[in-house]
Design a protein around this motif. Structure first.
Motif, PDB file in Angstrom:
ATOM      1  N   ARG A 531       0.954  -1.365   0.026  1.00 21.62           N
ATOM      2  CA  ARG A 531       0.020   0.158  -0.100  1.00 21.62           C
ATOM      3  C   ARG A 531       0.839   1.464  -0.030  1.00 21.62           C
ATOM      4  NH1 ARG A 531      -2.116   1.443   5.893  1.00 21.62           N
ATOM      5  NH2 ARG A 531      -0.477   0.695   7.078  1.00 21.62           N
ATOM      6  N   TRP A 532       1.985   1.432   0.727  1.00 18.54           N
ATOM      7  CA  TRP A 532       2.882   2.412   0.690  1.00 18.54           C
ATOM      8  C   TRP A 532       3.659   2.309  -0.631  1.00 18.54           C
ATOM      9  CZ3 TRP A 532       0.857   5.521   3.715  1.00 18.54           C
ATOM     10  CH2 TRP A 532       0.379   5.622   4.735  1.00 18.54           C
ATOM     11  N   THR A 534       2.365   1.636  -3.421  1.00 16.31           N
ATOM     12  CA  THR A 534       1.583   2.172  -4.471  1.00 16.31           C
ATOM     13  C   THR A 534       1.470   3.712  -4.097  1.00 16.31           C
ATOM     14  OG1 THR A 534       0.451   0.269  -4.484  1.00 16.31           O
ATOM     15  CG2 THR A 534      -0.628   2.330  -5.127  1.00 16.31           C
ATOM     16  N   GLU A 535       1.392   4.165  -2.865  1.00 18.70           N
ATOM     17  CA  GLU A 535       1.282   5.692  -2.506  1.00 18.70           C
ATOM     18  C   GLU A 535       2.355   6.444  -3.268  1.00 18.70           C
ATOM     19  OE1 GLU A 535      -1.171   7.319  -1.577  1.00 18.70           O
ATOM     20  OE2 GLU A 535      -2.643   6.186  -0.883  1.00 18.70           O
ATOM     21  N   ASN A 538       3.557   4.205  -7.102  1.00 19.56           N
ATOM     22  CA  ASN A 538       2.698   3.913  -8.164  1.00 19.56           C
ATOM     23  C   ASN A 538       2.832   2.400  -8.277  1.00 19.56           C
ATOM     24  OD1 ASN A 538      -0.164   3.984  -8.988  1.00 19.56           O
ATOM     25  ND2 ASN A 538       0.468   4.709 -11.125  1.00 19.56           N
ATOM     26  N   THR A 542      -2.493   1.188  -9.109  1.00 22.63           N
ATOM     27  CA  THR A 542      -3.805   1.049  -8.725  1.00 22.63           C
ATOM     28  C   THR A 542      -4.852   1.087 -10.006  1.00 22.63           C
ATOM     29  OG1 THR A 542      -4.015   3.393  -9.089  1.00 22.63           O
ATOM     30  CG2 THR A 542      -3.473   2.620  -6.909  1.00 22.63           C
ATOM     31  N   ARG A 546      -3.288   7.160 -10.995  1.00 28.29           N
ATOM     32  CA  ARG A 546      -3.235   8.800 -10.705  1.00 28.29           C
ATOM     33  C   ARG A 546      -2.610   9.431 -11.717  1.00 28.29           C
ATOM     34  NH1 ARG A 546       0.891   7.970  -5.780  1.00 28.29           N
ATOM     35  NH2 ARG A 546       2.701   7.513  -6.891  1.00 28.29           N
ATOM     36  N   HIS A 556      10.778  12.096  -1.101  1.00 23.84           N
ATOM     37  CA  HIS A 556       9.418  11.505  -0.390  1.00 23.84           C
ATOM     38  C   HIS A 556      10.057  11.268   0.963  1.00 23.84           C
ATOM     39  CE1 HIS A 556       6.050  10.749  -2.684  1.00 23.84           C
ATOM     40  NE2 HIS A 556       6.583  10.201  -3.816  1.00 23.84           N
ATOM     41  N   VAL A 615       1.992  12.301   1.530  1.00 24.88           N
ATOM     42  CA  VAL A 615       1.457  10.836   1.477  1.00 24.88           C
ATOM     43  C   VAL A 615       1.141  10.421   2.950  1.00 24.88           C
ATOM     44  CG1 VAL A 615       2.251   8.420   1.201  1.00 24.88           C
ATOM     45  CG2 VAL A 615       3.047  10.185  -0.315  1.00 24.88           C
ATOM     46  N   TYR A 616       2.007  10.666   3.920  1.00 24.12           N
ATOM     47  CA  TYR A 616       1.522  10.216   5.425  1.00 24.12           C
ATOM     48  C   TYR A 616       0.625  11.215   6.090  1.00 24.12           C
ATOM     49  CZ  TYR A 616       4.676   6.135   5.248  1.00 24.12           C
ATOM     50  OH  TYR A 616       5.254   4.862   4.740  1.00 24.12           O
ATOM     51  N   GLN A 620      -1.236   8.223  10.559  1.00 27.22           N
ATOM     52  CA  GLN A 620      -0.431   7.106  10.451  1.00 27.22           C
ATOM     53  C   GLN A 620       1.024   7.002  10.773  1.00 27.22           C
ATOM     54  OE1 GLN A 620      -1.163   8.412   6.452  1.00 27.22           O
ATOM     55  NE2 GLN A 620      -2.708   6.575   5.938  1.00 27.22           N
TER      56      GLN A 620
END
Length: 688
Positions: A531-532, A534-535, A538, A542, A546, A556, A615-616, A620
């Motif tokens: 999941r991270w 992907t965030e 990518n 997904t 996006r 990041h 992102v975070y 989280q």
């Protein structure tokens, strides 16, 4: 007894106090610096003292910027009665010994102090000059002590400054005829070592406060002094809306001695105008504004800080201003070709002063569409359809040539410029270019400043950068870089095995995507949940991709538990996606990045420090800290991510490690051999 040079830790209060007392003797030449600044430098490893028979007779105060591979010397102070004994030389030599892996030492000194012979005797050479921030506008000479490493950023110096808005209280401290007793904290912002890091700005509310000064002479004096600061004029309608939002939030906040709405609105006007001008920092000593700091940040994304906070945290505030990918996430940017006949529309957004202004710029854009060379004229618009960036490019042999590189006035202009340059580097690499040549005679100042931070150098009236697509030894990297440099008529840069990590990090950033594998820069394998992944990257993608007009963000942040695993910076990271909901989602190495900073702290402190990288969310980060025995978390700030054309599955990773007779761990972040990094990197780029 011999003079001893000692490092000072933040817990050594007696030595810090002695350094402060010595510095206070020479504030006329050193500038004002508050005791917390000494403690902060000590905690960062930036305070050395010279001790003779138990007495502190000199000290050196210096910074180690995380994004600039040099030492920034702020104070070199020797007690007058001990000068001529070589104390300054001992301090400078100890800085060099401790930080030999940095490119060199930078210092600034007022020219009228007449100390050029001293700096020369210590091995420094002149390096440019700057105008001081003080009322007399004194000239500050730059001095440079080289450590003998290849400096790939020497040709283009970044002009990016931390632009801070000041309220009337701080302005009066800096420019008033009779500053108050509390003005010292503000006046520390004008220290020489900050001259090329900070620029002061004021908003319209300051002019209203100047008008209300009762003393006519003082009012005229301060009005005249305001011309020495940058004036920003935000959109009045936007300011009115933001002011109402702030006032509503402030009424709901807990404020001691709650003021009436009129006084509250005057103070909040500074915040609203700062926000709508695209600035992020408002400097004040006003107790009411300080109480409203949370409101200012939550509503307007403005950091309300005391002058001392700017002095202590100038580098991180500057970086947060220059690069804010989190703010890009809420905006739908769209890229399109410039349509024939639409050139005149762009003049108002990208017009630059000089011979390329007005209709001349439009004609040049039109001519690029008519050339036999197929020029790609790319226009980036924001969510409101407003043009925000424009660049034109084409391949010319092994060079990616960029005759137009412009950004328009926009709150995210600096972020867009940095993202655009990295996108050009990725584009050049994909097209097989060895060189990027920016031939625009009038590139946007934001783009030029970003280029100076990104390994570009001056060439033939424009800018150029080398693309060195080699993962190998220093000799192999230098050979390919030398071939590209010769095409530009530049001297080759020699690299040797065993480069210090700091220097290797500079090389790999300037010559991206180069990897110098026989350097001392370490490599790590980082497990990351799908999941991270992907965030951040990518990958896995997904179902609803996006928008990626801007590509992966240049920088990041990734959070994990606080346990140390030998992390050091700079370093290379390999990203291993752990098992997801299906086998295909995980268990593969998907790319690499350069690690630039590791910070362990409380979750709220980490989130506040790195929120601009996106992102975070705060919750989280707190969740990660709750699973840690210390209640803290670790933040990894990384940049220059490459997603591999082909992922390296776990079974292949194991096979590569076995062939090299190496082991690795997937349980947590772990150090790996540079030879394994190279093998995985090459596998990720294997074409067949």
């Amino acid at each position: 007894m011999a003079i001893k040079i000692l490092p000072v830790a933040e817990t050594q209060a007696e030595l810090i106090d002695a350094a402060v007392a010595l510095g206070d003797r020479y504030t006329k030449t050193l500038g004002l610096l508050t005791p917390p600044a000494y403690r902060k430098h000590a905690s960062d490893g930036g305070l050395l003292v010279a001790v003779d028979d138990g007495e502190v007779v000199g000290y050196a105060l210096f910074g180690l910027p995380k994004r600039s591979p040099h030492v920034r010397l702020a104070h070199l102070c020797i007690a007058e009665e001990h000068r001529g004994r070589g104390v300054a030389r001992l301090l400078v030599e100890e800085i060099r010994r401790r930080h030999r892996d940095r490119l060199g030492v930078k210092a600034k000194c007022r020219r009228d102090y007449g100390l050029s012979d001293m700096w020369t005797s210590l091995g420094f050479v002149p390096q440019g000059e700057a105008r001081g921030r003080g009322q007399d506008g004194e000239t500050l000479d730059g001095w440079w002590l080289d450590h003998g490493h290849p400096d790939l950023f020497a040709d283009v110096q970044s002009e990016a400054l931390l632009v801070v808005a000041v309220d009337h209280g701080v302005f009066a401290d800096l420019r008033g005829r009779t500053p108050g007793s509390e003005a010292a904290q503000s006046q520390a912002l004008e220290a020489g070592w900050l001259a090329d890091l900070i620029e002061f700005a004021f908003t319209p509310q300051l002019l209203h406060d100047l008008r209300d000064i009762a003393d006519t002479a003082e009012r005229k004096h301060q009005r005249a002094a305001s011309h020495g600061l940058r004036r920003v004029t935000p959109d009045t309608d936007a300011v009115a809306v933001r002011s109402r939002e702030l006032l509503q939030a402030a009424r709901a906040a807990e404020i001691h001695d709650s003021p009436d709405d009129s006084r509250l609105l005057r103070r909040l006007q500074y915040v609203a105008e700062t926000s709508c001008a695209g600035l992020q920092v408002l400097v004040t000593r006003d107790p009411l504004l300080v109480q409203l700091a949370d409101v200012a940040w939550n509503v307007a994304r403005v950091k309300v800080v005391a002058p001392s906070a700017v002095t202590l945290h100038v580098d991180e505030l500057r970086q947060a201003q220059m690069y804010r990918p989190a703010d890009l996430m809420g905006t739908e940017f769209r890229t399109s070709e410039v349509a024939p006949g639409a050139e005149a529309e762009l003049v108002a957004f990208f017009d630059q002063s000089g011979d390329d202004g007005g209709s001349a710029f439009a004609r040049r854009l039109e001519a690029l569409a008519a050339y036999t060379v197929i020029w790609n004229r790319e226009l980036l618009r924001d969510g409101q359809g407003r043009p925000v960036a424009l660049y034109v490019w084409a391949m010319d042999g092994r060079a990616l040539t960029v005759p137009v590189l412009r950004t328009s006035a926009h709150p995210l202009e600096e972020t867009l410029a940095r993202q655009m340059l990295f996108s050009l580097k990725r584009l050049g690499r994909d097209c097989g270019a060895q060189v990027i040549r920016v031939t625009d005679p009038f590139p946007s100042p934001a783009a030029k400043a970003a280029a100076g931070d990104d390994g570009f150098f001056e060439h033939d009236g424009g800018l150029a950068a080398l693309l060195v697509d080699v993962c190998g030894t220093a000799q192999e990297v230098a050979a390919v870089a030398g071939e590209a440099a010769r095409e530009l008529g530049r001297e080759e840069t020699a690299l040797e095995a065993g480069l210090p990590a700091e220097v290797a990090g500079v090389v790999e950033r300037a010559w991206w995507p180069a990897k110098v594998m026989d350097s001392l820069m370490p490599s790590f394998l980082v497990p990351i949940e799908p999941r991270w992944s992907t965030e951040l990257f990518n990958v896995p993608a997904t179902l609803l991709p996006r928008p990626d007009e801007l590509g992966i963000s240049r920088e990041h942040i990734y959070y994990r538990s606080s346990g140390r695993r030998g992390e050091s910076v700079p370093a290379r990271l390999l990203w291993y996606v752990s098992r997801g909901s299906s086998y295909e989602e995980g268990q593969m190495v998907i790319g690499c990045s350069q690690l630039e900073e590791v910070v362990i702290d409380a979750p709220d402190a980490l989130h506040s420090k790195f929120e601009h990288l996106g992102v975070y969310g705060r919750g989280q980060v707190r969740a990660i800290a709750r699973g840690d025995a210390s209640g803290r978390a670790m933040a990894l700030r990384f940049s220059d991510t490459e997603v591999f054309p082909r992922a390296v599955p776990l079974r292949r990773l194991k096979s590569l490690a076995k062939s090299l007779e190496l082991q690795f761990s997937l349980m947590s972040l772990s150090k790996i051999s540079n030879s394994l990094f190279q093998a995985v990197y090459e596998e990720g780029h294997r074409k067949t």
